[in-house]
Scaffold this motif. Sequence first.
Motif, PDB file in Angstrom:
ATOM      1  N   THR A 154       7.975 -29.838 -14.163  1.00 47.03           N
ATOM      2  CA  THR A 154       7.991 -31.047 -15.015  1.00 47.03           C
ATOM      3  C   THR A 154       8.061 -30.648 -16.492  1.00 47.03           C
ATOM      4  O   THR A 154       7.066 -30.666 -17.215  1.00 47.03           O
ATOM      5  CB  THR A 154       6.764 -31.953 -14.756  1.00 47.03           C
ATOM      6  N   PRO A 155       9.258 -30.278 -16.984  1.00 50.29           N
ATOM      7  CA  PRO A 155       9.356 -29.675 -18.317  1.00 50.29           C
ATOM      8  C   PRO A 155       9.013 -30.593 -19.485  1.00 50.29           C
ATOM      9  O   PRO A 155       8.629 -30.112 -20.543  1.00 50.29           O
ATOM     10  CB  PRO A 155      10.811 -29.196 -18.392  1.00 50.29           C
ATOM     11  N   LEU A 156       9.172 -31.904 -19.322  1.00 55.89           N
ATOM     12  CA  LEU A 156       8.645 -32.840 -20.325  1.00 55.89           C
ATOM     13  C   LEU A 156       7.490 -33.590 -19.679  1.00 55.89           C
ATOM     14  O   LEU A 156       7.672 -34.291 -18.679  1.00 55.89           O
ATOM     15  CB  LEU A 156       9.717 -33.817 -20.811  1.00 55.89           C
ATOM     16  N   ALA A 157       6.290 -33.441 -20.237  1.00 56.57           N
ATOM     17  CA  ALA A 157       5.082 -33.936 -19.582  1.00 56.57           C
ATOM     18  C   ALA A 157       5.025 -35.456 -19.526  1.00 56.57           C
ATOM     19  O   ALA A 157       4.497 -36.030 -18.575  1.00 56.57           O
ATOM     20  CB  ALA A 157       3.848 -33.397 -20.295  1.00 56.57           C
ATOM     21  N   GLY A 170       5.855 -26.090 -21.532  1.00 60.36           N
ATOM     22  CA  GLY A 170       6.714 -24.911 -21.495  1.00 60.36           C
ATOM     23  C   GLY A 170       5.992 -23.614 -21.753  1.00 60.36           C
ATOM     24  O   GLY A 170       4.765 -23.538 -21.784  1.00 60.36           O
ATOM     25  N   TYR A 171       6.810 -22.571 -21.954  1.00 59.19           N
ATOM     26  CA  TYR A 171       6.320 -21.194 -22.039  1.00 59.19           C
ATOM     27  C   TYR A 171       6.903 -20.507 -23.274  1.00 59.19           C
ATOM     28  O   TYR A 171       8.079 -20.641 -23.567  1.00 59.19           O
ATOM     29  CB  TYR A 171       6.754 -20.395 -20.800  1.00 59.19           C
ATOM     30  N   THR A 174      15.624 -27.226 -19.694  1.00 60.50           N
ATOM     31  CA  THR A 174      16.212 -26.244 -18.782  1.00 60.50           C
ATOM     32  C   THR A 174      15.549 -24.887 -18.944  1.00 60.50           C
ATOM     33  O   THR A 174      15.252 -24.204 -17.967  1.00 60.50           O
ATOM     34  CB  THR A 174      17.734 -26.134 -19.022  1.00 60.50           C
ATOM     35  N   ARG A 175      15.295 -24.497 -20.187  1.00 63.65           N
ATOM     36  CA  ARG A 175      14.718 -23.165 -20.395  1.00 63.65           C
ATOM     37  C   ARG A 175      13.338 -23.067 -19.771  1.00 63.65           C
ATOM     38  O   ARG A 175      12.978 -22.037 -19.194  1.00 63.65           O
ATOM     39  CB  ARG A 175      14.724 -22.807 -21.872  1.00 63.65           C
ATOM     40  N   ASN A 176      12.537 -24.142 -19.840  1.00 63.28           N
ATOM     41  CA  ASN A 176      11.192 -24.076 -19.276  1.00 63.28           C
ATOM     42  C   ASN A 176      11.198 -24.173 -17.759  1.00 63.28           C
ATOM     43  O   ASN A 176      10.286 -23.667 -17.100  1.00 63.28           O
ATOM     44  CB  ASN A 176      10.311 -25.143 -19.914  1.00 63.28           C
ATOM     45  N   TYR A 221       4.799 -38.062 -16.432  1.00 65.71           N
ATOM     46  CA  TYR A 221       5.621 -37.522 -15.339  1.00 65.71           C
ATOM     47  C   TYR A 221       4.928 -36.336 -14.672  1.00 65.71           C
ATOM     48  O   TYR A 221       5.024 -36.139 -13.463  1.00 65.71           O
ATOM     49  CB  TYR A 221       6.983 -37.067 -15.864  1.00 65.71           C
ATOM     50  N   VAL A 222       4.240 -35.532 -15.495  1.00 68.64           N
ATOM     51  CA  VAL A 222       3.573 -34.338 -14.989  1.00 68.64           C
ATOM     52  C   VAL A 222       2.491 -34.698 -13.964  1.00 68.64           C
ATOM     53  O   VAL A 222       2.214 -33.937 -13.034  1.00 68.64           O
ATOM     54  CB  VAL A 222       2.986 -33.516 -16.169  1.00 68.64           C
TER      55      VAL A 222
END
Length: 425
Positions: A305-308, A413-414, A264-266, A335-336
Amino acid sequence: MGIAIKTSGLSSAEAVEEAYSIPLSEIDVAKPELFRTNKMWPYFERLRKEAPVHYCPHNEDAGAYWSVTKYNDIVSVDTNHQVFSSEGGITLRDQDEDFKLPMFIAMDPPKHDDQRKTVSPIVAPANLAKLEGLIRERAGKILDSLPENEPFNWVDRVSIELTTQMLATLFDFPFEERRKLTRWSDVATASTDSGIIESEDQRRAELLECAEYFMGLWNERVNAREPGNDLISMLAHGESTRNMDKMEYLGNLILLIVGGNDTTRNSISGGLYGLNLFPNQYKKLLEQGPGIVPNMVSEIIRWQTPLAYMRRTALQDVELGGQKIRKGDKVAMWYVSGNRDDEVIENPNELVIDRPRARQHISFGFGIHRCVGNRLAEMQLRIIWEEILKRWPNQPIEVLSEPRRVHSSFVKGYEELMVQLPKRA
């Protein structure tokens, strides 16, 4: 408004030349550095065209593995747990034999189903409805506390803060110590060359500290006269989880912490970044207002796509995309890459907030392992954007520079996204 795409990979001639000049057999898309520099895109583009089921004979951390990069192939793997098992783990790197952390996402039925059922009531519609007001109140407070005339890191002040507060509520975790959850999430997924941890020994020590802290909460909840409506109470009293040993408890905690925090955060950070990359879309958001937000949220989750990837292990010899995958082989469902497959999604590299069928993405996975908290993630993103629009309905929040990205091929993520707020309406 709108920042230059400096390292997006999509427009970097150098990255494209690099990706297309090396032999196919030497491509290794699981290198964290490709994700830190955001140069993985042309590699995935090439694999989708030339080798949609691709064998990498050696990765420094994971050894040999297969990459599945096209949308429909990923769905076929993700929905076939009889052949593609989660038991070997969900990341390409194997767990150390003397430090295994069982978790329900890395289990097959029936044990997976029993443990997942134990925690799923926390994200049932009735419970989400109760949480909505609390999330909105907190989102408002976070946004109202932001500095108005100076740059600040959106990742830390907004994305991490909102999701960590939510996670503390779900666990009924001491609120003033909630940043411990952020730290444990980062430690669990970091590589030793990421700058977050320096060694595997440090990772183990910090995760065992996490286990000890949560054992204290477990003991409080298991002895409570009335079971609480939080994740620890659910695990402590659940028929299939109350007899877990410490390492299985820790494994499920890490799953819930990372699942409830990183993703969620990413997406909160990625959404603001994406709207600045595509300023016409931010303009559209300001023109259309909150009615477009639910659709935009799905599009952000696809585009970010926060989990690649997720890993599976072949339980038998199987053919996929004309390739023979052997029993025991590791298979990464990227997924990415599937979310950028132009045979399924039109103009997939662009963020399009009013995209038709925006929920068609595969960021949450498919089949029995589809993300248990997907509705909660969507709700948090929807609320933060509704609250942003209340405060800044006419001017965009400006991203000042390219983000600093996480050094990981698993968590996309960041670490830093420097922004400045417009003047209040």
